[in-house]
Motif scaffolding. Structure first.
Motif, PDB file in Angstrom:
ATOM      1  N   LEU A  57     -72.965  48.584  56.211  1.00 38.76           N
ATOM      2  CA  LEU A  57     -71.871  47.620  56.148  1.00 38.76           C
ATOM      3  C   LEU A  57     -70.558  48.316  56.489  1.00 38.76           C
ATOM      4  CD1 LEU A  57     -74.151  46.569  54.084  1.00 38.76           C
ATOM      5  CD2 LEU A  57     -72.341  45.181  53.112  1.00 38.76           C
ATOM      6  N   ILE A  58     -69.760  47.699  57.341  1.00 41.96           N
ATOM      7  CA  ILE A  58     -68.423  48.182  57.667  1.00 41.96           C
ATOM      8  C   ILE A  58     -67.434  47.104  57.257  1.00 41.96           C
ATOM      9  CG2 ILE A  58     -66.870  48.962  59.489  1.00 41.96           C
ATOM     10  CD1 ILE A  58     -69.298  49.963  61.039  1.00 41.96           C
ATOM     11  N   ASP A  59     -66.579  47.430  56.313  1.00 45.32           N
ATOM     12  CA  ASP A  59     -65.642  46.460  55.731  1.00 45.32           C
ATOM     13  C   ASP A  59     -66.362  45.209  55.223  1.00 45.32           C
ATOM     14  OD1 ASP A  59     -63.391  48.039  56.142  1.00 45.32           O
ATOM     15  OD2 ASP A  59     -63.123  47.305  58.187  1.00 45.32           O
ATOM     16  N   GLY A  60     -67.533  45.431  54.657  1.00 42.45           N
ATOM     17  CA  GLY A  60     -68.294  44.330  54.054  1.00 42.45           C
ATOM     18  C   GLY A  60     -69.168  43.551  55.006  1.00 42.45           C
ATOM     19  N   ASP A  61     -69.057  43.785  56.322  1.00 43.11           N
ATOM     20  CA  ASP A  61     -69.865  43.081  57.315  1.00 43.11           C
ATOM     21  C   ASP A  61     -71.098  43.896  57.663  1.00 43.11           C
ATOM     22  OD1 ASP A  61     -67.993  41.026  57.443  1.00 43.11           O
ATOM     23  OD2 ASP A  61     -66.843  42.041  59.025  1.00 43.11           O
ATOM     24  N   ASP A  62     -72.246  43.247  57.679  1.00 45.30           N
ATOM     25  CA  ASP A  62     -73.500  43.926  58.007  1.00 45.30           C
ATOM     26  C   ASP A  62     -73.525  44.262  59.501  1.00 45.30           C
ATOM     27  OD1 ASP A  62     -76.120  44.766  58.444  1.00 45.30           O
ATOM     28  OD2 ASP A  62     -76.945  43.407  56.959  1.00 45.30           O
ATOM     29  N   LYS A  63     -73.538  45.574  59.799  1.00 43.53           N
ATOM     30  CA  LYS A  63     -73.547  46.041  61.187  1.00 43.53           C
ATOM     31  C   LYS A  63     -74.854  46.747  61.537  1.00 43.53           C
ATOM     32  CE  LYS A  63     -69.175  44.956  62.072  1.00 43.53           C
ATOM     33  NZ  LYS A  63     -68.768  44.029  63.145  1.00 43.53           N
ATOM     34  N   THR A  64     -75.876  46.569  60.713  1.00 44.08           N
ATOM     35  CA  THR A  64     -77.120  47.316  60.885  1.00 44.08           C
ATOM     36  C   THR A  64     -77.714  47.149  62.278  1.00 44.08           C
ATOM     37  OG1 THR A  64     -77.552  46.899  58.535  1.00 44.08           O
ATOM     38  CG2 THR A  64     -79.369  47.755  59.864  1.00 44.08           C
ATOM     39  N   ALA A  65     -77.688  45.951  62.800  1.00 45.10           N
ATOM     40  CA  ALA A  65     -78.325  45.673  64.087  1.00 45.10           C
ATOM     41  C   ALA A  65     -77.344  45.705  65.257  1.00 45.10           C
ATOM     42  CB  ALA A  65     -79.016  44.316  64.036  1.00 45.10           C
ATOM     43  N   ASP A  66     -76.065  45.945  64.980  1.00 47.65           N
ATOM     44  CA  ASP A  66     -75.068  45.925  66.053  1.00 47.65           C
ATOM     45  C   ASP A  66     -75.144  47.189  66.908  1.00 47.65           C
ATOM     46  OD1 ASP A  66     -74.232  43.571  65.032  1.00 47.65           O
ATOM     47  OD2 ASP A  66     -72.190  44.201  64.524  1.00 47.65           O
ATOM     48  N   PRO A  67     -74.897  47.076  68.220  1.00 43.70           N
ATOM     49  CA  PRO A  67     -74.843  48.256  69.080  1.00 43.70           C
ATOM     50  C   PRO A  67     -73.575  49.062  68.776  1.00 43.70           C
ATOM     51  CG  PRO A  67     -74.180  46.323  70.312  1.00 43.70           C
ATOM     52  CD  PRO A  67     -74.658  45.827  68.974  1.00 43.70           C
ATOM     53  N   PRO A  68     -73.506  50.313  69.253  1.00 44.89           N
ATOM     54  CA  PRO A  68     -72.332  51.148  68.976  1.00 44.89           C
ATOM     55  C   PRO A  68     -71.012  50.493  69.362  1.00 44.89           C
ATOM     56  CG  PRO A  68     -74.076  52.475  69.930  1.00 44.89           C
ATOM     57  CD  PRO A  68     -74.546  51.056  69.992  1.00 44.89           C
ATOM     58  N   SER A  69     -71.000  49.764  70.486  1.00 50.84           N
ATOM     59  CA  SER A  69     -69.754  49.171  70.976  1.00 50.84           C
ATOM     60  C   SER A  69     -69.205  48.081  70.062  1.00 50.84           C
ATOM     61  CB  SER A  69     -69.984  48.590  72.377  1.00 50.84           C
ATOM     62  OG  SER A  69     -70.993  47.582  72.344  1.00 50.84           O
ATOM     63  N   LYS A  70     -70.051  47.571  69.159  1.00 52.62           N
ATOM     64  CA  LYS A  70     -69.619  46.482  68.274  1.00 52.62           C
ATOM     65  C   LYS A  70     -69.257  46.972  66.869  1.00 52.62           C
ATOM     66  CE  LYS A  70     -70.450  43.222  71.326  1.00 52.62           C
ATOM     67  NZ  LYS A  70     -69.338  42.435  71.929  1.00 52.62           N
TER      68      LYS A  70
END
Length: 348
Positions: free
Chosen positions: A61-74
């Motif tokens: 999580l980055i700032d509370g948002d789940d980024k587990t599946a996001d690519p590096p650019s996101k």
């Protein structure tokens, strides 16, 4: 904002588990250092945060948002590697602004951001040079500047100083510390060099074979290690560890002497930092030994003392110490400077 949270993060390569369930909270603006021996998983964990390695299980999580599946650019993160990876045919300014150029940013915006990064990193006089005309430290500053212009949520550093000589590492440690003070951004830094960890970190994460051995400030890890692994990994020279037996409010070292003990459970190991050992006459203190080697380092002298069945003990003393090789001495330490560990290696 740059708060980063790991929730039971695991990394598997086939049947081999490298990261074994990491839970960690990194506050916005915090400087956190991952440290540990080679193969402990610190670079793998950093690459998982950056998106360069998939997370097998768990969540980021980055700032509370789940980024587990996001690519590096996101993910809004930027990474500085051990290799500078600069384009040799481009100038310093072109290298620093290349990511903005490929993203289609206006020329005025690119020049403004490159100029600001160059000011922060003291590279204004080098913007028209090519990488081959720069020193190693200057090239690393260009690599950092390339990250600054992207205005990231957090910086990820993967052993960025390991290619530099000792003098440049000291200089670049200062530069990175000042960069953190100025930008006030979250920074995660991977190193196997505990001097870098102790001098840069707000908190240190000590990794041991894919698990967290301890998290804390440099002072907490140095003065109150949670287990034998941390006790001997943090500190240079490392903590002296000696077998002991505890009973009836006392501990006994090999050789028959020791001191008082008030631990909540029996201890099998006693630890003491080299700088906390006091030198006296034979027969005084906790144990006797003979000085094998005296290493003069200017302000300090390290004495390697053969304490017989207790093994070799390192003593850090004043550079002007009169103690010499082959001299027999007694070694002691204040009770509040001693650490004790149980049979499982856990601190008491």
């Amino acid at each position: 904002m740059g708060a980063i949270t790991l929730r039971h993060v695991e990394k598997w390569f086939g049947d081999l588990q490298i990261i074994k369930g990491i839970d960690l909270d990194i506050d916005d603006g915090e400087f956190v250092v991952f440290v540990g021996p080679s193969g402990c998983g610190k670079s793998t964990l950093l690459r998982m945060i950056g998106g360069l390695e998939d997370i097998s299980r768990g969540a980021l999580l980055i700032d509370g948002d789940d980024k587990t599946a996001d690519p590096p650019s996101k993910r809004g993160l930027t990474m500085v590697f051990q290799s500078y990876a600069l384009y040799p045919h481009m100038t310093v300014g072109e290298n620093m602004g290349f990511s903005l150029k490929t993203a289609g940013a206006p020329r005025a915006e690119i020049e403004a951001k490159v100029g600001e990064a160059a000011r922060i990193l003291k590279l204004e006089d080098y913007l028209d040079r090519r990488p081959k005309a720069l020193s190693g430290g200057q090239r690393q500053r260009v690599a950092i500047g390339r990250s600054i212009v992207r205005d990231p949520t957090a910086f990820l550093f993967d052993e960025p100083l390991s290619n530099l000589d000792a003098a440049l590492r000291v200089e670049m440690r200062y530069e990175i510390a000042k960069l953190h003070q100025n930008l006030k951004r979250t920074m995660i830094y991977v190193t196997h060099d505990q001097v870098e960890a102790m001098t840069l970190a707000d908190r240190i994460v000590v990794l041991e074979y894919g698990t967290i051995a301890q998290v804390g400030t440099p002072r907490e890890l140095y003065e109150r290690p949670a287990n034998l692994f941390v006790a001997q990994f943090i500190g240079s020279p490392k903590m002296n560890i000696v077998d002991c037996v505890t009973a009836d409010g006392a501990f006994t070292l090999p050789g028959g002497r020791g001191g008082s003990y008030s631990g909540a459970r029996p201890a099998t190991k006693m630890g003491v930092r080299p700088e906390h050992i006091e030198i006296g006459a034979p027969g005084t203190g906790m144990i006797d030994g003979t000085v094998d080697v005296a290493e003069y380092l200017g302000a300090d002298t390290y004495l390697i003392v053969d304490a017989g069945p207790a093994g070799r003990i390192t003593v850090r003393t004043d550079g002007d110490t009169p103690v010499r090789e082959c001299e027999t001495v007694g070694l002691g330490a204040p009770g509040n400077r001693l650490s004790f560990f149980d049979s499982d290696g856990k601190a008491i």
